[in-house]
Write a protein that holds these residues in place. Sequence first.
Motif, short mmCIF file in Angstrom:
data_model
loop_
_atom_site.label_atom_id
_atom_site.label_comp_id
_atom_site.label_asym_id
_atom_site.label_seq_id
_atom_site.Cartn_x
_atom_site.Cartn_y
_atom_site.Cartn_z
N SER A 65 16.35 0.24 -9.41
CA SER A 65 14.87 1.57 -9.64
C SER A 65 14.00 1.12 -10.23
O SER A 65 12.69 0.90 -9.02
N ALA A 68 12.26 -1.56 -7.05
CA ALA A 68 11.99 -0.54 -6.29
C ALA A 68 10.28 0.34 -6.46
O ALA A 68 9.65 -0.01 -5.69
N GLN A 71 7.90 -2.47 -5.83
CA GLN A 71 8.06 -2.68 -4.48
C GLN A 71 6.97 -1.44 -4.21
O GLN A 71 6.09 -1.65 -3.64
N GLN A 72 6.59 -0.46 -4.56
CA GLN A 72 6.52 1.01 -3.81
C GLN A 72 5.24 1.26 -4.53
O GLN A 72 4.17 1.19 -3.86
N SER A 84 10.67 6.43 -9.22
CA SER A 84 11.74 5.64 -9.53
C SER A 84 11.74 4.92 -10.86
O SER A 84 12.60 4.31 -10.99
#
Length: 228
Positions: A65, A68, A71-72, A84
């Motif tokens: 998480s 993620a 990356q987001q 996340s």
Amino acid sequence: MKLIPMSAALLAAALALVNAASAAGPLPTPPPVGGTASSTIFDAMLAIARAATTNPAAAQNATFSYDAAIQQFNAKDYDRARLSALQAIGQTAAAPLPAPSIVAPAIPQPKYYAMPLAFSADESDAESYVALARRSLMTCGAPNAAPPAAVTQRYDAAVNQLLAKNYGAARAGSQYVIDQCATVTEAYMTQQAALPQPSATPIPMASYVPVPIATLGPDPALQPGNQN
């Protein structure tokens, strides 16, 4: 069939978790200060670092998480990045006690998951230094200017030392970032003070000429009898 002692089984499980964490690689450095999403991601990194000591399996699950969220955030999807990061914090939290099946719990449940507690005073102290170093990057030199590359690299190293439980190195690296940012900011302020400042002498009133105000009366040229 030979049974494995309980201590050996626990040791094997711990080694398996360490190997899995090594295969996954170090955690990415949290993004710089700049909003709620970046602060939540930083908190998620601290939560994973704390849980790595007391709950390695939860810390390993939370890394997905966390990755993620990074990356987001890089994709400028800040709302999902924050969600996340909150999910990562929740995955590192200790499992709650089972609620009674008949009577509802009297204590209201928190809106967000609480972070795990710091394992030791050294860990808490190192976290404070890293947080101060991260805050120093906001005012490192000229406004809205990127910090020096050496300072940013030293901050990234301090974060990695915190994750690796090298608390002394994390404190030393963070102190370097704090001192360097203070030096760069002081040099910038001294340079700005040496620049010529605009004159503060007021404009003399003798040079002021009032502009006549137009009257609101009718224009004689526009009267019906004066039109050509």
